[in-house]
Design a protein around this motif. Structure first.
Motif: not given
Length: 414
Positions: A11-30
């Motif tokens: 779960h930690d590995r998946l979070d490490g992969l996807l948390d930055p993606v979530d943050e980027r998408l939230a910034a790019q598509y508010p």
């Protein structure tokens, strides 16, 4: 619920992969911003624009409505003409762009300096007028080397004469051809704010998409998508340039139109690129004005009404108007579109809010879209909230805002 067989490390590995993606998408598509998109923009040459222009356009539009009432009556399928007439007398123009580019042409520096100063005073006065447009600004000549210094000087003179940045001010950057021009525009805004003592972030701009290079870059990427994400939060809209774009694609003049396939292709890419970014897409104009013989006027009226309705049906909720007569068909088509949409959307929203059965089982995304079109109609003034509640008693504005995910209701006269 059975215990997961995946370890905490997985779960930690998946979070490490996807948390930055979530943050980027939230910034790019508010998502959509909490401002009301105008139904149209009028472009008027800086040689002709005055503080009286919106009022005069409204008066000329009413004169056309009165002199060709039978033509408009044939188009009025939703009994909106009386309200259109009120709108034309109360607030005919929502977005007013003073043009220093094609509509103004090349003039001496002294003449353009004077026009820029006059434009700044006009925009400041209209911004302070409750009956004035909600949005206003200029289109300067652009950023090519031959025009760059003249464009920047014009913008500076407008801001100085306006005493700063008027409420709703935006400037149009025409003939975008490379995404680096967007980065340069952001730098220009930053430096102007510093040099003129303006509030940080107060300058905003829109891009005019009138070149194929602004849509498809040389490497095959979608340039307009890159342009949006280089806007640094200052980019408010994309405006389609009907005739320059069509001409650049080699379309013969008699076939250049908002309905041509090259226009549909460009605008579809613009709409997809701007989706969920908070950047608005504005359709282009028609050069066919309701003037001349009775037959020519009737044909122009029906043509423009059809084009505006077509744009609305395809998700382009704003367009250019180039002639006072276009205001009648702009408002008539807009009111008619939203009133027709309300009749279909409101009962489905009511069923969704009440979790009732029916012929159509709507999902949350569909409910969001239904609520969005109802709110757009309210924002445009196509109907009052009481009409919505008559068809959907549970769908007050707070409920609609909740469905579309707006953080705060939008209030005020528009």
């Amino acid at each position: 619920m059975t215990e997961s067989r995946l370890s905490a490390a997985v779960h930690d590995r998946l979070d490490g992969l996807l948390d930055p993606v979530d943050e980027r998408l939230a910034a790019q598509y508010p998502g959509n911003r909490d401002e009301i998109q105008p139904v149209h923009t009028i472009y008027v040459s800086a040689a002709d624009a005055t503080v009286d222009t919106p009022r005069l356009w409204g008066e000329q539009a009413i004169a056309l409505l009165d002199s060709h009432a039978h033509v408009f009556a044939d188009l009025d399928t939703e009994n909106a003409l009386a309200d259109v007439r009120v709108q034309l007398g109360r607030k005919p123009v929502q977005d007013f762009r003073i043009d220093f580019e094609d509509g103004y042409g090349r003039r001496s520096d002294e003449e353009e300096d004077a026009a820029a100063t006059s434009a700044g005073r006009t925009l400041a006065a209209l911004s302070a007028d409750p009956a004035g447009p909600n949005w206003g600004g200029i289109r300067f000549k652009g950023l090519p080397a031959s025009e760059r210094r003249r464009s920047i000087r014009t913008l500076e003179l407008v801001l100085d004469a306006a005493g700063g940045v008027p409420d709703g001010f935006v400037f149009t950057v025409p003939k975008l051809r490379a995404v680096e021009q967007v980065t340069a525009t952001v730098v220009l805004c930053e430096e102007l704010e510093k040099a003129h003592g303006l509030e940080t972030g107060s300058l905003r701009f829109e891009l005019q998409i009138e070149s194929p290079q602004a849509v498809i870059a040389a490497d095959g990427t979608v340039a307009v998508a890159q342009a949006i994400h280089r806007g640094a939060g200052r980019l408010t809209g994309l405006h389609y340039g009907t005739y320059d774009y069509s001409a650049a694609c080699g379309i013969a003049s008699r076939h250049q139109s908002l309905e041509h396939p090259v226009a549909d292709h460009a605008k579809a890419l613009m709409l997809a690129a701007a989706a969920q970014t908070g950047v608005w897409v504005c359709d282009g104009s028609t050069q066919v004005a309701p003037v001349g013989s009775a037959t020519a006027i009737r044909d122009a009226i029906t043509r423009h009404h059809r084009l505006v309705t077509r744009s609305l049906e395809r998700g382009y909720y704003q367009g250019w108007d180039m002639h006072p007569g276009h205001l009648v068909t702009r408002w008539l088509a807009t009111f008619g579109f939203y009133r027709n949409a309300l009749g279909a959307a409101a009962p489905r929203i009511q069923s969704y809010l009440g979790r009732q059965g029916g012929d159509v089982m709507d999902e949350p995304a569909t409910a969001q879209a239904l609520a969005a079109v109802v709110l757009r109609g309210l924002d445009a003034g196509a109907y009052p909230e009481s009409d919505v509640l008559r068809l959907a008693p549970s769908a007050d504005t707070n409920a609609l805002h909740h469905l579309v995910g707006r953080t705060t209701p939008i209030t005020g006269e528009h």
